[in-house]
Design a protein around this motif. Structure first.
Motif, PDB file in Angstrom:
ATOM      1  N   ALA A 118     -54.285  85.373 -26.012  1.00  0.00           N
ATOM      2  CA  ALA A 118     -54.825  83.787 -26.394  1.00  0.00           C
ATOM      3  C   ALA A 118     -55.380  83.869 -26.470  1.00  0.00           C
ATOM      4  O   ALA A 118     -55.585  82.336 -27.124  1.00  0.00           O
ATOM      5  CB  ALA A 118     -54.385  83.046 -24.319  1.00  0.00           C
ATOM      6  N   SER A 119     -56.779  84.214 -26.231  1.00  0.00           N
ATOM      7  CA  SER A 119     -58.178  83.650 -26.751  1.00  0.00           C
ATOM      8  C   SER A 119     -58.195  84.319 -27.804  1.00  0.00           C
ATOM      9  O   SER A 119     -59.869  83.596 -28.177  1.00  0.00           O
ATOM     10  CB  SER A 119     -59.422  84.615 -26.169  1.00  0.00           C
ATOM     11  N   LEU A 142     -49.666  77.826 -40.444  1.00  0.00           N
ATOM     12  CA  LEU A 142     -49.086  77.987 -38.903  1.00  0.00           C
ATOM     13  C   LEU A 142     -49.523  77.029 -37.962  1.00  0.00           C
ATOM     14  O   LEU A 142     -50.066  76.168 -38.650  1.00  0.00           O
ATOM     15  CB  LEU A 142     -50.359  79.307 -38.223  1.00  0.00           C
ATOM     16  N   LYS A 143     -47.923  76.421 -37.717  1.00  0.00           N
ATOM     17  CA  LYS A 143     -47.595  75.010 -37.278  1.00  0.00           C
ATOM     18  C   LYS A 143     -46.326  75.137 -36.212  1.00  0.00           C
ATOM     19  O   LYS A 143     -45.494  76.244 -36.433  1.00  0.00           O
ATOM     20  CB  LYS A 143     -47.225  74.057 -38.177  1.00  0.00           C
ATOM     21  N   ARG A 144     -46.442  74.479 -35.028  1.00  0.00           N
ATOM     22  CA  ARG A 144     -44.896  74.419 -34.635  1.00  0.00           C
ATOM     23  C   ARG A 144     -43.996  73.640 -35.096  1.00  0.00           C
ATOM     24  O   ARG A 144     -44.462  72.635 -36.323  1.00  0.00           O
ATOM     25  CB  ARG A 144     -45.123  73.864 -33.517  1.00  0.00           C
ATOM     26  N   GLY A 160     -52.303  76.252 -26.538  1.00  0.00           N
ATOM     27  CA  GLY A 160     -51.006  76.240 -26.148  1.00  0.00           C
ATOM     28  C   GLY A 160     -49.829  76.764 -26.148  1.00  0.00           C
ATOM     29  O   GLY A 160     -48.817  77.413 -25.317  1.00  0.00           O
ATOM     30  N   ILE A 161     -50.389  78.209 -26.811  1.00  0.00           N
ATOM     31  CA  ILE A 161     -48.845  79.496 -27.512  1.00  0.00           C
ATOM     32  C   ILE A 161     -49.574  79.727 -26.476  1.00  0.00           C
ATOM     33  O   ILE A 161     -50.552  80.246 -25.634  1.00  0.00           O
ATOM     34  CB  ILE A 161     -50.166  79.958 -28.853  1.00  0.00           C
ATOM     35  N   SER A 162     -48.496  80.412 -25.471  1.00  0.00           N
ATOM     36  CA  SER A 162     -48.431  81.802 -25.003  1.00  0.00           C
ATOM     37  C   SER A 162     -47.115  82.787 -25.234  1.00  0.00           C
ATOM     38  O   SER A 162     -46.758  82.588 -25.976  1.00  0.00           O
ATOM     39  CB  SER A 162     -47.408  81.317 -23.350  1.00  0.00           C
ATOM     40  N   GLN A 166     -42.922  80.609 -30.313  1.00  0.00           N
ATOM     41  CA  GLN A 166     -42.382  80.979 -31.633  1.00  0.00           C
ATOM     42  C   GLN A 166     -42.972  79.798 -32.867  1.00  0.00           C
ATOM     43  O   GLN A 166     -43.433  78.445 -32.616  1.00  0.00           O
ATOM     44  CB  GLN A 166     -40.568  80.727 -32.266  1.00  0.00           C
ATOM     45  N   LEU A 167     -43.824  80.278 -33.453  1.00  0.00           N
ATOM     46  CA  LEU A 167     -43.962  79.384 -34.711  1.00  0.00           C
ATOM     47  C   LEU A 167     -43.385  79.168 -36.175  1.00  0.00           C
ATOM     48  O   LEU A 167     -43.362  80.599 -36.350  1.00  0.00           O
ATOM     49  CB  LEU A 167     -45.654  79.762 -34.987  1.00  0.00           C
TER      50      LEU A 167
END
Length: 175
Positions: A118-119, A142-144, A160-162, A166-167
């Motif tokens: 995540a980092s 890349l985007k939501r 906030g990607i965990s 899905q991106l």
């Protein structure tokens, strides 16, 4: 007349300069300095010959030859038997955080699951995605879904990607 002149030159005695040159050459070979060097060279040759003779004698006689084969083998075994202390390896780096799996979909039928932390910055994540799908990292956006493209300087955690997110992936060909 020309013949007599040549004959005269042949019969003439050497000029004083020529005589001096000859004398110098004779004296050079008889100088005391050179004689000393010659004698020291002779003595060094003699000592070299003596040393060679002594080596031959040592190799032929078992008493002067040095340690026997048995002694040498024992010495080698002692060296082999001693284990050398090895430095302890550093402990393996244990990650502080668990890895997450992010699913990337290009909406054209290609999906990729990319393991990461995540980092990790978005730029590094793009490079990992590019390696999996076979594109260059600068071509990837890349985007939501229905959001702005991600900034390369920020991390996945900042967006906030965990695990399991899905991106969407867009290919920017530069058109």
């Amino acid at each position: 007349m020309a013949l007599r002149f040549k004959e005269r030159k042949k019969s003439r005695s050497p000029s004083p300069r020529q005589r001096r040159g000859r004398d110098r050459q004779r004296n050079r070979s008889r100088s005391p300095l050179r004689d000393d060097q010659r004698s020291s060279a002779k003595t060094s040759r003699k000592t070299d010959e003596r040393r060679k003779r002594e080596r031959r004698k040592r190799s032929q006689s078992p008493q002067l030859a040095g340690p026997t084969e048995e002694v040498q083998k024992a010495a080698e075994e002692k060296i082999v038997d001693k284990p050398k202390p090895r430095p302890k390896p550093a402990p393996a780096a244990v990650p502080q955080q668990p890895m997450i799996i992010v699913h990337v979909n290009d909406r054209l039928g290609t999906k990729a699951s990319v393991p990461c932390f995540a980092s990790d910055p978005i730029k590094l994540f793009k490079a990992q995605v590019a390696a999996q799908i076979g594109r260059q990292p600068h071509e990837i956006l890349l985007k939501r879904q229905s959001e702005r493209p991600f900034n390369d300087a920020l991390t996945l955690e900042d967006y906030g990607i965990s695990n399991g997110v899905q991106l969407d992936l867009e290919l920017d060909t530069g058109d």
